[in-house]
Scaffold this motif. Structure first.
Motif, PDB file in Angstrom:
ATOM      1  N   LEU A  52      46.420   1.524  -1.574  1.00  9.19           N
ATOM      2  CA  LEU A  52      45.476   2.111  -0.033  1.00  9.19           C
ATOM      3  C   LEU A  52      44.665   1.126   0.689  1.00  9.19           C
ATOM      4  O   LEU A  52      44.649   1.246   2.096  1.00  9.19           O
ATOM      5  CB  LEU A  52      44.733   2.769  -1.160  1.00  9.19           C
ATOM      6  N   GLU A 178      42.909   7.768  -3.554  1.00 11.09           N
ATOM      7  CA  GLU A 178      43.335   8.558  -2.028  1.00 11.09           C
ATOM      8  C   GLU A 178      45.174   8.221  -1.576  1.00 11.09           C
ATOM      9  O   GLU A 178      45.265   6.291  -1.784  1.00 11.09           O
ATOM     10  CB  GLU A 178      42.740   8.451  -0.825  1.00 11.09           C
ATOM     11  N   THR A 198      39.518  13.160  -6.405  1.00 12.71           N
ATOM     12  CA  THR A 198      40.192  11.819  -5.810  1.00 12.71           C
ATOM     13  C   THR A 198      39.175  10.645  -4.659  1.00 12.71           C
ATOM     14  O   THR A 198      38.193  11.241  -4.072  1.00 12.71           O
ATOM     15  CB  THR A 198      41.459  12.301  -4.488  1.00 12.71           C
ATOM     16  N   ASP A 200      38.364   8.242  -1.866  1.00 15.82           N
ATOM     17  CA  ASP A 200      38.974   7.682  -1.291  1.00 15.82           C
ATOM     18  C   ASP A 200      38.897   5.993  -0.645  1.00 15.82           C
ATOM     19  O   ASP A 200      38.165   5.543  -1.757  1.00 15.82           O
ATOM     20  CB  ASP A 200      38.717   8.435   0.012  1.00 15.82           C
ATOM     21  N   LEU A 201      39.549   5.370   0.187  1.00 17.44           N
ATOM     22  CA  LEU A 201      39.453   4.238   0.971  1.00 17.44           C
ATOM     23  C   LEU A 201      37.888   3.326   0.675  1.00 17.44           C
ATOM     24  O   LEU A 201      37.798   2.608   0.095  1.00 17.44           O
ATOM     25  CB  LEU A 201      40.171   4.109   2.677  1.00 17.44           C
ATOM     26  N   GLU A 202      37.027   4.310   1.449  1.00 16.86           N
ATOM     27  CA  GLU A 202      36.105   3.972   1.761  1.00 16.86           C
ATOM     28  C   GLU A 202      35.039   2.953   0.267  1.00 16.86           C
ATOM     29  O   GLU A 202      34.497   2.797  -0.416  1.00 16.86           O
ATOM     30  CB  GLU A 202      34.570   4.489   1.954  1.00 16.86           C
TER      31      GLU A 202
END
Length: 301
Positions: A52, A178, A198, A200-202
């Motif tokens: 990711l 993610e 899930t 996420d990227l942040e």
């Protein structure tokens, strides 16, 4: 008649006393917070978070701030399980002969973290991790040590672990990373859990950073001969065999003349470090390196 009334009064007093004790016990139970634990399949975490954030699943290509990430997971659990206390974080990973690496030792020394190790085969695949997760989940649920389990993983083999914990009344919450495309968690696992979340990227960005490859300047160093490179390959093979043992050798040999990608990459990086010369794009020297590696292993079989 008076004796009977006295007996009835004594019986009623005992019943009242029992009811009072039960009410006190229920009040204490109501005050006791529920307990949760976090179970991290590090193999899944490294692969999914690396893909990711850094665009690769190869652990050697990026750094992961495990301490910072574990703190972030604990904070997120504190928000999700607001009326619950943390038992601990269980960190499951693989290691050669189940001997901690320096990184795993550092993680094991963190407060409220328990590192549990499975094995790694010659292809750097984890073995025995899923069974460790099942054993811990089932045991903690059976002894009512946890009411909720946050499971960060994606392997279908974890379904049995989820079912075992749920059988003893624990709720299992699947956490995931993610996926840039598609899905990185097995559908049967998603079907079995009590909830799914899930990240996420942040969430992962602050804890994953891509490594910069060591720079070698072919113009500043003499090109090694094929024999020199072949000898380095044999040297690395000797170290590889000493570290991993004959069982790993037996697993590796059927693939001759090809090496698993992870082993081939390790061979390349180590050889470039020894030679102080980049072998990228130099097919003849790469072949010599692999030849030297294989030749030494075959003499030891």
């Amino acid at each position: 008649m008076e004796a009977m009334n006295d007996d009835l009064a004594a019986l009623q007093a005992r019943i009242d006393r029992t009811n009072e004790l039960l009410q006190r016990m229920l009040a204490e139970v109501a005050k006791t917070p529920s307990t949760h634990a976090i179970f991290v399949d590090a193999g899944y975490l490294y692969a999914a978070a690396g893909r990711l954030v850094a665009g690769t699943e190869d652990r050697r290509a990026f750094d992961l701030d495990a301490e910072g990430l574990i703190d972030a997971l604990i904070d997120r659990a504190r928000t999700i399980f607001a009326d619950s206390r943390l038992l601990r974080v269980y960190w499951y990973d693989g290691a050669r002969r189940r001997i901690h690496t320096a990184e795993q030792q550092t993680i094991a020394e963190l407060p409220d973290v328990k590192v549990r190790l499975g094995n790694l085969n010659a292809n750097n695949q984890q073995k025995g991790v899923d069974s460790l997760i099942r054993s811990d989940l089932e045991s903690l649920a059976r002894h009512r040590a946890i009411s909720d389990a946050a499971l960060l993983g994606g392997d279908e083999d974890l379904v049995s672990a989820v079912e075992a914990a749920q059988g003893y009344g624990a709720r299992v919450h699947l956490w995931g990373v993610e996926a840039p495309e598609g899905r990185n968690q097995a559908e049967p696992l998603l079907w079995e859990v009590d909830s799914q979340r899930t990240f996420d990227l942040e969430f992962f960005k602050p804890y994953v950073s891509r490594r910069t490859a060591p720079a070698y300047d072919p113009a500043g160093a003499a090109r090694p001969t094929r024999e020199n490179v072949r000898f380095v390959g044999a040297q690395i093979a000797a170290k590889w065999l000493a570290a991993r043992g004959r069982e790993a050798l037996v697993e590796l040999l059927p693939g001759h003349p090809y090496l698993p990608g992870s082993v081939d990459q390790d061979l390349l990086v180590e050889a470039e470090g020894i030679l102080q010369y980049s072998l990228r794009g130099q097919a003849d020297l790469r072949r010599a390196l692999r030849d030297g590696f294989w030749e030494h292993l075959q003499t030891q079989y």
